[in-house]
Design a protein around this motif. Structure first.
Motif, PDB file in Angstrom:
ATOM      1  N   LEU A   8       0.839  -1.206   0.000  1.00  0.00           N
ATOM      2  CA  LEU A   8       0.000   0.000   0.000  1.00  0.00           C
ATOM      3  C   LEU A   8       0.869   1.248   0.000  1.00  0.00           C
ATOM      4  N   HIS A   9       1.882   1.273   0.853  1.00  0.00           N
ATOM      5  CA  HIS A   9       2.752   2.436   0.949  1.00  0.00           C
ATOM      6  C   HIS A   9       3.469   2.701  -0.376  1.00  0.00           C
ATOM      7  N   HIS A  10       3.857   1.644  -1.062  1.00  0.00           N
ATOM      8  CA  HIS A  10       4.549   1.808  -2.343  1.00  0.00           C
ATOM      9  C   HIS A  10       3.651   2.497  -3.382  1.00  0.00           C
ATOM     10  N   PHE A  11       2.389   2.144  -3.400  1.00  0.00           N
ATOM     11  CA  PHE A  11       1.450   2.728  -4.358  1.00  0.00           C
ATOM     12  C   PHE A  11       0.930   4.096  -3.902  1.00  0.00           C
ATOM     13  N   ASP A  12       0.839   4.321  -2.606  1.00  0.00           N
ATOM     14  CA  ASP A  12       0.208   5.502  -2.011  1.00  0.00           C
ATOM     15  C   ASP A  12       1.168   6.690  -2.002  1.00  0.00           C
ATOM     16  N   LYS A  13       1.232   7.404  -3.103  1.00  0.00           N
ATOM     17  CA  LYS A  13       2.199   8.494  -3.256  1.00  0.00           C
ATOM     18  C   LYS A  13       1.873   9.725  -2.413  1.00  0.00           C
ATOM     19  N   GLN A  25      -2.052   3.889 -11.640  1.00  0.00           N
ATOM     20  CA  GLN A  25      -1.535   4.074 -12.992  1.00  0.00           C
ATOM     21  C   GLN A  25      -0.069   4.537 -12.946  1.00  0.00           C
ATOM     22  N   SER A  26       0.228   5.477 -12.087  1.00  0.00           N
ATOM     23  CA  SER A  26       1.579   6.019 -11.964  1.00  0.00           C
ATOM     24  C   SER A  26       2.566   4.961 -11.505  1.00  0.00           C
ATOM     25  N   CYS A  27       2.177   4.172 -10.541  1.00  0.00           N
ATOM     26  CA  CYS A  27       3.063   3.134 -10.022  1.00  0.00           C
ATOM     27  C   CYS A  27       3.320   2.060 -11.079  1.00  0.00           C
ATOM     28  N   MET A  28       2.306   1.681 -11.794  1.00  0.00           N
ATOM     29  CA  MET A  28       2.474   0.681 -12.842  1.00  0.00           C
ATOM     30  C   MET A  28       3.410   1.217 -13.927  1.00  0.00           C
ATOM     31  N   ILE A  31       7.124   0.881 -13.140  1.00  0.00           N
ATOM     32  CA  ILE A  31       7.743  -0.440 -13.316  1.00  0.00           C
ATOM     33  C   ILE A  31       7.645  -0.916 -14.767  1.00  0.00           C
ATOM     34  N   GLY A  32       7.337   0.016 -15.667  1.00  0.00           N
ATOM     35  CA  GLY A  32       7.367  -0.292 -17.084  1.00  0.00           C
ATOM     36  C   GLY A  32       6.088  -0.860 -17.655  1.00  0.00           C
ATOM     37  N   GLU A  33       5.015  -0.814 -16.890  1.00  0.00           N
ATOM     38  CA  GLU A  33       3.730  -1.337 -17.361  1.00  0.00           C
ATOM     39  C   GLU A  33       2.809  -0.189 -17.734  1.00  0.00           C
ATOM     40  N   GLU A  34       2.248  -0.249 -18.915  1.00  0.00           N
ATOM     41  CA  GLU A  34       1.294   0.767 -19.343  1.00  0.00           C
ATOM     42  C   GLU A  34      -0.100   0.372 -18.873  1.00  0.00           C
ATOM     43  N   LEU A  35      -0.757   1.275 -18.186  1.00  0.00           N
ATOM     44  CA  LEU A  35      -2.116   1.072 -17.708  1.00  0.00           C
ATOM     45  C   LEU A  35      -2.853   2.386 -17.926  1.00  0.00           C
ATOM     46  N   SER A  36      -3.890   2.367 -18.746  1.00  0.00           N
ATOM     47  CA  SER A  36      -4.621   3.599 -18.992  1.00  0.00           C
ATOM     48  C   SER A  36      -5.342   4.029 -17.724  1.00  0.00           C
ATOM     49  N   CYS A 116      15.194  -4.544 -10.045  1.00  0.00           N
ATOM     50  CA  CYS A 116      14.987  -3.224  -9.408  1.00  0.00           C
ATOM     51  C   CYS A 116      13.646  -2.611  -9.799  1.00  0.00           C
ATOM     52  N   ARG A 117      13.200  -2.848 -11.021  1.00  0.00           N
ATOM     53  CA  ARG A 117      11.937  -2.275 -11.486  1.00  0.00           C
ATOM     54  C   ARG A 117      10.742  -2.837 -10.722  1.00  0.00           C
ATOM     55  N   PHE A 118      10.848  -4.070 -10.244  1.00  0.00           N
ATOM     56  CA  PHE A 118       9.710  -4.723  -9.602  1.00  0.00           C
ATOM     57  C   PHE A 118       9.917  -4.985  -8.112  1.00  0.00           C
ATOM     58  N   ASP A 119      11.059  -4.620  -7.572  1.00  0.00           N
ATOM     59  CA  ASP A 119      11.392  -4.853  -6.171  1.00  0.00           C
ATOM     60  C   ASP A 119      10.764  -3.763  -5.305  1.00  0.00           C
ATOM     61  N   LEU A 120       9.565  -4.012  -4.805  1.00  0.00           N
ATOM     62  CA  LEU A 120       8.815  -3.002  -4.067  1.00  0.00           C
ATOM     63  C   LEU A 120       9.392  -2.699  -2.695  1.00  0.00           C
ATOM     64  N   ASP A 121      10.025  -3.665  -2.060  1.00  0.00           N
ATOM     65  CA  ASP A 121      10.541  -3.415  -0.714  1.00  0.00           C
ATOM     66  C   ASP A 121      12.040  -3.121  -0.693  1.00  0.00           C
ATOM     67  N   GLY A 122      12.673  -3.085  -1.851  1.00  0.00           N
ATOM     68  CA  GLY A 122      14.073  -2.686  -1.948  1.00  0.00           C
ATOM     69  C   GLY A 122      15.081  -3.678  -1.401  1.00  0.00           C
ATOM     70  N   ASP A 123      14.716  -4.958  -1.292  1.00  0.00           N
ATOM     71  CA  ASP A 123      15.654  -5.936  -0.737  1.00  0.00           C
ATOM     72  C   ASP A 123      16.543  -6.596  -1.798  1.00  0.00           C
ATOM     73  N   GLY A 124      16.405  -6.176  -3.064  1.00  0.00           N
ATOM     74  CA  GLY A 124      17.275  -6.672  -4.119  1.00  0.00           C
ATOM     75  C   GLY A 124      16.838  -7.969  -4.770  1.00  0.00           C
ATOM     76  N   VAL A 125      15.715  -8.517  -4.338  1.00  0.00           N
ATOM     77  CA  VAL A 125      15.176  -9.742  -4.921  1.00  0.00           C
ATOM     78  C   VAL A 125      13.675  -9.573  -5.128  1.00  0.00           C
ATOM     79  N   ILE A 126      13.094 -10.484  -5.899  1.00  0.00           N
ATOM     80  CA  ILE A 126      11.651 -10.463  -6.126  1.00  0.00           C
ATOM     81  C   ILE A 126      11.018 -11.537  -5.245  1.00  0.00           C
TER      82      ILE A 126
END
Length: 137
Positions: A8-13, A25-28, A31-36, A116-126
């Protein structure tokens, strides 16, 4: 519950404790995903149980739990293909190994960039939860 709060925090700007269609939309996009905006709004509205047009923690948890029940088995199998034996995550090295098996030769730095593009918690892994969110779109 902490993992859902991190998501939630990652998406909640704007830090209001809710995810708006614009934030989704902005968060997607980050990470390189297009979402209208319309698709983001449709997704939020399909999950929004109180009718405020925003996703709160409880609604996000419900969405992730429902998705987990229906898709968990298939996603877990796909996730395991990319992970290292004995680890419950995707590393740059395991991603590079799997991509090589599929005929895509990339170096470990390229794999780190993807992670890095998809690592939401910044731990270096998915983690599996990050993988699940990545696969939702």
């Amino acid at each position: 519950m902490a993992k859902f709060e991190r998501i939630l925090h990652h998406f909640d700007k704007d830090n209001d404790g809710k995810i708006s269609p614009f934030e989704l939309q902005s968060c997607m996009k980050s990470i390189g995903e297009e979402l209208s905006y319309e698709d983001a709004m449709d997704l939020v509205m399909s999950i929004d149980s109180n009718g405020d047009g925003l996703l709160e923690l409880e609604e996000l948890v419900k969405m992730l739990m429902e998705n987990e029940e229906g898709e968990d088995k298939e996603l877990r199998e796909a996730f395991k293909m990319y992970g290292m034996d004995g680890e419950d995550c995707i590393t740059a090295e395991s991603l590079m190994r799997m991509l090589a098996r599929l005929g895509n030769v990339v170096d470990v730095e390229e794999c780190r960039s993807v992670i890095c593009r998809f690592d939401l918690d910044g731990d270096g892994v998915i983690s599996f939860d990050e993988f699940r969110l990545m696969m939702m779109h």
